[in-house]
Design an enzyme around this catalytic site. Structure first.
Site, short mmCIF file in Angstrom:
data_model
loop_
_atom_site.label_atom_id
_atom_site.label_comp_id
_atom_site.label_asym_id
_atom_site.label_seq_id
_atom_site.Cartn_x
_atom_site.Cartn_y
_atom_site.Cartn_z
N ARG A 1 16.97 9.09 -22.37
CA ARG A 1 17.13 9.47 -23.72
C ARG A 1 17.54 11.13 -23.82
O ARG A 1 17.61 11.38 -25.07
CB ARG A 1 15.82 9.07 -24.53
CG ARG A 1 14.52 9.80 -23.91
CD ARG A 1 13.25 8.95 -24.82
NE ARG A 1 13.45 9.23 -25.98
CZ ARG A 1 12.99 10.49 -26.73
NH1 ARG A 1 12.74 11.52 -25.95
NH2 ARG A 1 12.95 10.56 -28.03
N GLU B 1 0.86 -1.23 0.07
CA GLU B 1 0.16 -0.07 0.18
C GLU B 1 0.91 1.27 0.05
O GLU B 1 0.32 2.38 0.24
CB GLU B 1 -0.96 -0.07 1.25
CG GLU B 1 -1.73 -1.19 1.30
CD GLU B 1 -2.75 -1.27 0.22
OE1 GLU B 1 -2.98 -2.47 -0.59
OE2 GLU B 1 -3.52 -0.13 -0.22
#
Ligand code: JBN
Length: 246
Positions: A157, A115
């Protein structure tokens, strides 16, 4: 850039050894270090979770292993890392956030399971590690590891030298500048005709101005069709007369 990831499933990050990210690591553009959270437990079962105070389903990740792991990794570094916690209840992870992260020298990702992590951990490190709770989308995963993979790829990237063609970044969907707020349009390659489908003739014309105009029209159309809420937010100042005709 240095990236540290603390997780109970460090093996989840094997994909960071392949393709562009793997090559960037081999070339020293990206330094990824994985840490097993359970190494900072002190019981025979290497326990990292317990039942939630106040009742409710599931388990909550204990604060002690996390704080010992974060202290061991980030320590008292003079320039500590930025702590990033993936969670469905975080702020949206966008291209803008990816660009901001790409400017950071050091990121520390803390993907939770169950959780989530005891909220006192976020309170403890919020200021010193510039904590950022981010969501990669409005859905819930079994854990934050997949979200970390997404974010590391989106950020890496953008690092200089990672992509062979730096231009790929400037033409990205959501990239700042001319494409800001727009989705990328359609792309084509050889053959010029495939199963009766022709490449749009404009792309074979060699008229770079007309091609750029066509591509922007297509990006505007796709944005209006697929993300009307983005189209509605486009800065009128960036739209020229032709844009308004699309
Ligand atoms: N949507 C999310 O970023 C996420 C993280 C963990 N579970 O869901």
């Amino acid at each position: 850039m240095r990236v540290d990831i603390i997780s109970i499933f460090p093996e989840y990050f094997a994909p960071l050894d392949v393709s562009l990210i793997g090559k960037a690591r081999q070339r020293g553009l990206l330094d990824v270090r994985l840490h097993q959270l359970r190494d900072w437990t002190h019981d025979v079962h290497r326990t990292v979770d317990d039942t939630p105070y106040g009742g409710g389903p599931g388990m909550v990740m204990k604060p002690e292993p996390w704080s010992e792991a974060i202290d061991a990794v980030a320590g008292s570094a003079p320039e500590p890392p930025r702590l990033v916690v993936p969670t469905p209840s975080g702020r949206p992870f966008t291209q803008e956030v990816a660009l901001a992260y790409a400017a950071e020298p050091w990121l520390l990702f803390a993907p939770a399971r169950y959780e989530g992590i005891d909220s006192r951990v976020m309170a403890e490190y919020g200021d010193r590690l510039r904590l950022d709770e981010v969501s990669i989308g409005d859905y819930v995963l079994a854990g934050g590891e997949a979200a970390v993979l997404v974010m590391v790829e989106a950020v890496a990237r953008l690092l200089p030298g990672v992509l062979g063609n730096a231009g790929s970044v400037t033409d990205d969907s959501f990239a700042p500048g001319a494409m800001a707020g727009l989705l990328e349009g359609p792309v084509y390659t050889k053959p010029p005709v495939w199963r009766g489908h022709e490449v749009p003739p404009i792309l074979l014309s060699g008229n770079h101005g007309a091609i750029a105009r066509w591509r922007r029209d297509q990006a505007l159309r796709r944005t209006v069709a697929n993300r009307p809420e983005l189209a509605a937010r486009l800065d009128p100042g960036t739209l020229d007369k032709r844009d308004r005709q699309v």
